[in-house]
Design a protein around this motif. Sequence first.
Motif, short mmCIF file in Angstrom:
data_model
loop_
_atom_site.label_atom_id
_atom_site.label_comp_id
_atom_site.label_asym_id
_atom_site.label_seq_id
_atom_site.Cartn_x
_atom_site.Cartn_y
_atom_site.Cartn_z
N ARG A 113 0.83 -1.20 0.00
CA ARG A 113 0.00 0.00 0.00
C ARG A 113 0.87 1.26 0.00
O ARG A 113 0.60 2.23 -0.72
CB ARG A 113 -0.93 -0.01 1.20
N HIS A 114 1.93 1.25 0.80
CA HIS A 114 2.82 2.40 0.84
C HIS A 114 3.53 2.59 -0.49
O HIS A 114 3.72 3.74 -0.94
CB HIS A 114 3.86 2.21 1.95
N GLU A 115 3.93 1.50 -1.14
CA GLU A 115 4.58 1.62 -2.45
C GLU A 115 3.62 2.18 -3.49
O GLU A 115 4.01 2.97 -4.35
CB GLU A 115 5.10 0.24 -2.89
N ARG A 116 2.35 1.77 -3.42
CA ARG A 116 1.36 2.31 -4.34
C ARG A 116 1.17 3.82 -4.12
O ARG A 116 1.12 4.60 -5.07
CB ARG A 116 0.04 1.57 -4.17
N ASP A 117 1.09 4.21 -2.85
CA ASP A 117 0.96 5.64 -2.54
C ASP A 117 2.17 6.42 -3.02
O ASP A 117 2.05 7.53 -3.53
CB ASP A 117 0.77 5.84 -1.03
N LEU A 118 3.36 5.83 -2.84
CA LEU A 118 4.59 6.51 -3.26
C LEU A 118 4.62 6.67 -4.78
O LEU A 118 5.05 7.72 -5.29
CB LEU A 118 5.81 5.71 -2.79
N GLU A 160 2.06 7.03 -6.72
CA GLU A 160 1.13 8.09 -7.06
C GLU A 160 1.72 9.47 -6.75
O GLU A 160 1.60 10.40 -7.54
CB GLU A 160 -0.18 7.89 -6.29
N VAL A 161 2.37 9.59 -5.58
CA VAL A 161 3.00 10.86 -5.23
C VAL A 161 4.12 11.20 -6.20
O VAL A 161 4.29 12.36 -6.61
CB VAL A 161 3.52 10.81 -3.78
#
Length: 378
Positions: free
Chosen positions: A117-122, A124-125
């Motif tokens: 989940r954190h990698e997906r958010d990263l 996107e950012v």
Amino acid sequence: MPTGGHRHRRRRSWPRPHTQITIGRALPVLVMVLTVVVDILTPDRERFDRLLVAAPALAAVTWSVRGTVVIGLVAMALRGLLGALRGEPVAPDLLANETVLAIVTAGAVWASRVRARHERDLREVTAVAEVVQRVVLRPLPPRLGPVALHLLYVAAAAKARIGGDFYEAVRVPGAVRLMLGDVQGKGLGAVETASVLLGSFRAAVDDAPDLPALADRLEAGLSRFGDWEPASEAAERFATVVLVEIPDDTDVVRLLSCGHPAPLLQHGARVRPVEFTEPSLPVSLAGLADAGHRVEEVPFEPGDRLLLFTDGVSETRDRTGTFYPLEERMRSWAAEPGERLPTLLHRDLTAYGADGLDDDVAAILVERLPAPELVRAP
């Protein structure tokens, strides 16, 4: 690469990201294989099967959630197989060890899910940051009117694409206008100030009658932003700026410095800094003086080159505290093609600096095109 006799620092060679990922994915499998082999080959009194618990824990770092589950189940199966080969009773040791593996696997699956989940958010950012970069700092075209442009830009902050240095080049009727600047300080506040000045330049560059009027628009734009956003620190920072105008019909270049380092002018093998008789104060400090802006006009013939740079270039120091000899380097690179200069400069700066590049770096090499090239240029 010319080094002018300076010893280069030996740079460490770190594994590439995709290599690190490949090694990370292989580790859980390697742990299981080695554990099984060692456990089988050692005497019965020695037990290594407990090391299988490391496999799902390692899998959580690089494997997907489903992959982590598979690694955990395989480790449990191998643990049961090794126990059976030893003739262990089903209870209580075998069940206890399998329970521990199941708990570790469940924790690893949860950790893998959080990491994904954190990698997906990263991602996107990062995608948003790349869009912002293209808006705030647009790539320079290789050709613009009578000149060729070659850019070096490196942000000091780790992983950052934008820093406190900023640039722009615009084709206006009958000329090309450029700006290169450096905001005091670092961080997001410096980026915000740079974006305000870039917006002011783009809004005024077409209709400002000359460089002094353009400099006044930058000052007014930053002041106006401070009135709109009093809580922002952008208007409290100052910025050094050099403005350049290269007319189509005259072999000259006009420059106005607002406290910025003097560009280097190359004519043949000769390299010299542009002399500013009365440089203006940096933007945001101009209100402290009543004097107007003074424009310097110097010859700029076909084949001549002008290097604009920020203090991240000129103030890089080696281990003895000696500043980077930019003028000397430019003389040694006088015969190098313009498109190679940014790469040469970047490599040499990184090698020269005692700590590599610890400040934002921006440099633009401007080449006046000979007439035939200008005719063919788009």
